[in-house]
Design a protein around this motif. Structure first.
Motif, short mmCIF file in Angstrom:
data_model
loop_
_atom_site.label_atom_id
_atom_site.label_comp_id
_atom_site.label_asym_id
_atom_site.label_seq_id
_atom_site.Cartn_x
_atom_site.Cartn_y
_atom_site.Cartn_z
N LYS A 1 35.50 47.28 56.26
CA LYS A 1 36.80 47.51 55.64
C LYS A 1 37.88 46.54 56.11
CE LYS A 1 36.68 52.18 53.92
NZ LYS A 1 37.48 53.42 53.76
N ALA A 2 37.87 46.20 57.40
CA ALA A 2 38.92 45.34 57.93
C ALA A 2 38.58 43.85 57.86
CB ALA A 2 39.25 45.73 59.37
N LEU A 3 37.28 43.53 58.03
CA LEU A 3 36.89 42.12 58.04
C LEU A 3 36.24 41.68 56.73
CD1 LEU A 3 35.50 41.68 61.68
CD2 LEU A 3 37.83 41.34 60.82
N GLY A 4 35.90 42.64 55.85
CA GLY A 4 35.44 42.28 54.51
C GLY A 4 33.97 41.94 54.37
N PHE A 5 33.14 42.29 55.35
CA PHE A 5 31.70 42.04 55.23
C PHE A 5 31.06 43.12 54.37
CE2 PHE A 5 32.81 39.73 59.07
CZ PHE A 5 32.05 38.58 58.98
N SER A 6 29.90 42.82 53.79
CA SER A 6 29.18 43.82 53.01
C SER A 6 28.47 44.79 53.95
CB SER A 6 28.14 43.14 52.11
OG SER A 6 27.10 42.58 52.89
N GLN A 7 28.01 45.93 53.40
CA GLN A 7 27.27 46.91 54.20
C GLN A 7 26.00 46.30 54.77
OE1 GLN A 7 28.08 50.17 54.96
NE2 GLN A 7 26.23 50.29 56.21
N GLN A 8 25.33 45.46 54.00
CA GLN A 8 24.10 44.82 54.48
C GLN A 8 24.40 43.87 55.63
OE1 GLN A 8 21.85 42.90 51.40
NE2 GLN A 8 20.04 42.64 52.68
N GLN A 9 25.45 43.07 55.51
CA GLN A 9 25.84 42.17 56.60
C GLN A 9 26.28 42.96 57.83
OE1 GLN A 9 28.86 40.15 54.27
NE2 GLN A 9 27.67 38.23 54.25
N ALA A 10 27.01 44.04 57.59
CA ALA A 10 27.50 44.84 58.71
C ALA A 10 26.36 45.44 59.52
CB ALA A 10 28.41 45.95 58.18
N GLY A 11 25.26 45.79 58.84
CA GLY A 11 24.12 46.33 59.55
C GLY A 11 23.55 45.35 60.56
N LEU A 12 23.53 44.08 60.20
CA LEU A 12 23.03 43.05 61.12
C LEU A 12 24.03 42.78 62.24
CD1 LEU A 12 21.54 40.55 58.50
CD2 LEU A 12 20.29 42.17 59.95
N ILE A 13 25.33 42.73 61.90
CA ILE A 13 26.35 42.45 62.91
C ILE A 13 26.44 43.59 63.91
CG2 ILE A 13 28.83 42.10 63.26
CD1 ILE A 13 28.87 40.78 60.46
N SER A 14 26.20 44.82 63.46
CA SER A 14 26.37 45.99 64.32
C SER A 14 25.40 46.03 65.49
CB SER A 14 26.21 47.27 63.49
OG SER A 14 27.25 47.41 62.56
N ILE A 15 24.31 45.29 65.42
CA ILE A 15 23.35 45.32 66.53
C ILE A 15 23.70 44.31 67.63
CG2 ILE A 15 21.50 46.09 65.00
CD1 ILE A 15 20.30 43.29 65.18
N LEU A 16 24.65 43.41 67.35
CA LEU A 16 24.96 42.36 68.33
C LEU A 16 25.45 42.90 69.67
CD1 LEU A 16 26.62 39.66 66.02
CD2 LEU A 16 24.27 39.74 66.88
N PRO A 17 26.38 43.89 69.69
CA PRO A 17 26.80 44.41 71.01
C PRO A 17 25.65 45.00 71.80
CG PRO A 17 28.30 45.16 69.27
CD PRO A 17 27.12 44.54 68.59
N TRP A 18 24.67 45.56 71.11
CA TRP A 18 23.56 46.20 71.78
C TRP A 18 22.53 45.20 72.29
CZ3 TRP A 18 24.73 51.09 72.61
CH2 TRP A 18 25.71 51.66 71.78
#
Length: 423
Positions: A243-260
């Motif tokens: 919502k804030a950075l404008g990525f798609s749900q599919q892209q967000a799924g990949l980005i979300s694993i980076l902190p982990w």
């Protein structure tokens, strides 16, 4: 003194408990991962979604304490099996179309089942590894959380994108049942210091003294800050990316694993370095206390820069580094507490520790949701949430650095027990 040998089968149990914690954290992350579809389908405002994120922790701490005391008397094997079954059954109502209220109730039940998980798993694994060999298996146990995200997020996100968010909850329910069957077949109680032997040989310390010791307070303070970052990430990291950075749900799924991914490296390195330092003669004050708290302070300083940099990539990089560093404290606190807590009281004390620091899970999602709801803009609300997170991490890290002295805690506590009341 000769080091106590590790019993045969210890690493098999460690692997099963690693999978246990993998499921534990996959269950936690799914609401945040599916945050945008859930908010869209159920027509939720940010403050409502923040409440949903917090609801997971409503009974989390109470359950952790109650089951922690129970695990002192009942074999950890059966406690873990019961918890896994609760997790699985709490997921299945979400397979159908449900209301916000039903989803919230299921998350409360799931949180009650997951509250004791980390403490009971640590108590169980310490029955298989002697004290001087516990930091690395604790790190492996903690890696269940990271791999729960790294492995589960792409799979769950694929279900969300290609089917819908209901399928993601159903998949987690099935996975929970599979683990329960595997644990029933392969899980065993550890042979090191059975409770009956411990009760006979160890002097009990009053719970008040254990819970007011400086190391216990330091662990609670330091872990509270780390868990604020963790629970904030569970609920709001993926919605921020979409919502804030404008990525798609599919892209967000990949980005979300980076902190982990980054956090898993931090946790494993912390466990390995800690055991190396102890083997070289360092006290647990340095090899556990200092080693676990310095990354918290560094992580908070890094997060403080997020609102002041431009570009989505740099902001994500700072969020990944700042939140990922905080995982170091989880590796060292349970072993530090076990240093001075009698075995017959260990499960309860570690559970109370977990119950206290996870109170951050009630506050962080809801506070951030209200900030987003009432800010002048969506982006500004997220930045305010990240700034509060940074301050809490630095303060909690400094408190931990000041208070964590496990190497002298046991002697001090036992001395207080033996000392006459009217000296």
């Amino acid at each position: 003194m000769t080091a106590q040998p590790t019993p045969k089968g210890a690493w098999r149990i460690a692997f099963l408990l690693f999978l246990f914690m993998l499921l534990n954290f996959a269950d936690k992350i799914v609401v945040g991962l599916a945050g945008v579809p859930i908010m869209t389908d159920l027509k939720l405002e940010p403050d409502q979604f923040g409440l949903l994120g917090s609801s997971f922790f409503f009974l989390f701490s109470i359950s952790a304490i109650a089951i922690g005391f129970l695990a002192n008397r009942i074999a950890a094997r059966w406690v873990l099996l019961t918890l896994a079954l609760i997790w699985a059954l709490a997921q299945f109502p979400m397979v159908s179309n449900i209301s916000f209220t039903t989803l919230l109730i299921c998350r409360v039940i799931l949180g009650a089942g997951e509250g004791p998980a980390a403490a009971v798993a640590a108590h169980a694994i310490y029955k298989w590894f002697p004290d001087e060999k516990r930091t690395l298996p604790t790190a492996v146990l903690s890696q269940g959380s990271a791999f729960g995200i790294i492995i589960a997020v792409p799979a769950l996100n694929w279900l969300i994108v290609n089917y819908n968010w209901h399928y993601a909850f159903g998949a987690l329910g099935v996975a929970g049942l599979i683990w329960a069957v595997a644990w029933l077949a392969l899980g065993q109680e550890g042979p090191l210091v059975p409770a009956s032997v411990a009760a006979a040989e160890e002097q009990r310390i009053p719970y008040f003294q254990l819970l007011t010791s400086r190391t216990f307070i330091g662990c609670c303070a330091a872990s509270f800050g780390a868990y604020w970052a963790l629970s904030l990430g569970f609920t709001w990291f993926t919605p921020f990316i979409v919502k804030a950075l404008g990525f798609s749900q599919q892209q967000a799924g990949l980005i979300s694993i980076l902190p982990w991914i980054f956090g898993s490296v931090v946790v494993l390195m912390t466990g390995w370095i800690s055991q190396v330092l102890m083997a070289r003669g360092f006290s647990t004050r340095g090899a556990r206390g200092v080693l676990g708290t310095i990354p918290l302070i560094a992580g908070g300083i890094i997060l403080a820069f997020v609102p002041y940099v431009d570009g989505a990539r740099l902001q994500i990089a700072l969020l990944v580094a700042g939140s990922g560093l905080s995982g170091s404290i989880y590796v060292v606190c349970a072993p530090m507490i076990s240093e001075f807590t009698p075995v017959s009281q260990r499960s309860a004390v570690i559970s109370i520790y977990g119950a206290i620091y996870t109170l951050a899970g009630i506050l962080a999602p809801s506070v951030t949701g209200n900030l987003i709801q009432n800010a002048s803009g969506l982006f500004e609300g997220y930045m305010a949430g990240f700034t509060i997170n940074a301050v809490i991490l630095v303060v909690s890290g400094l408190l931990g650095l000041l208070l964590l002295w496990p190497n002298t805690e046991r002697e001090r506590l036992l001395g207080a027990v033996r000392q006459p009341k009217f000296a």
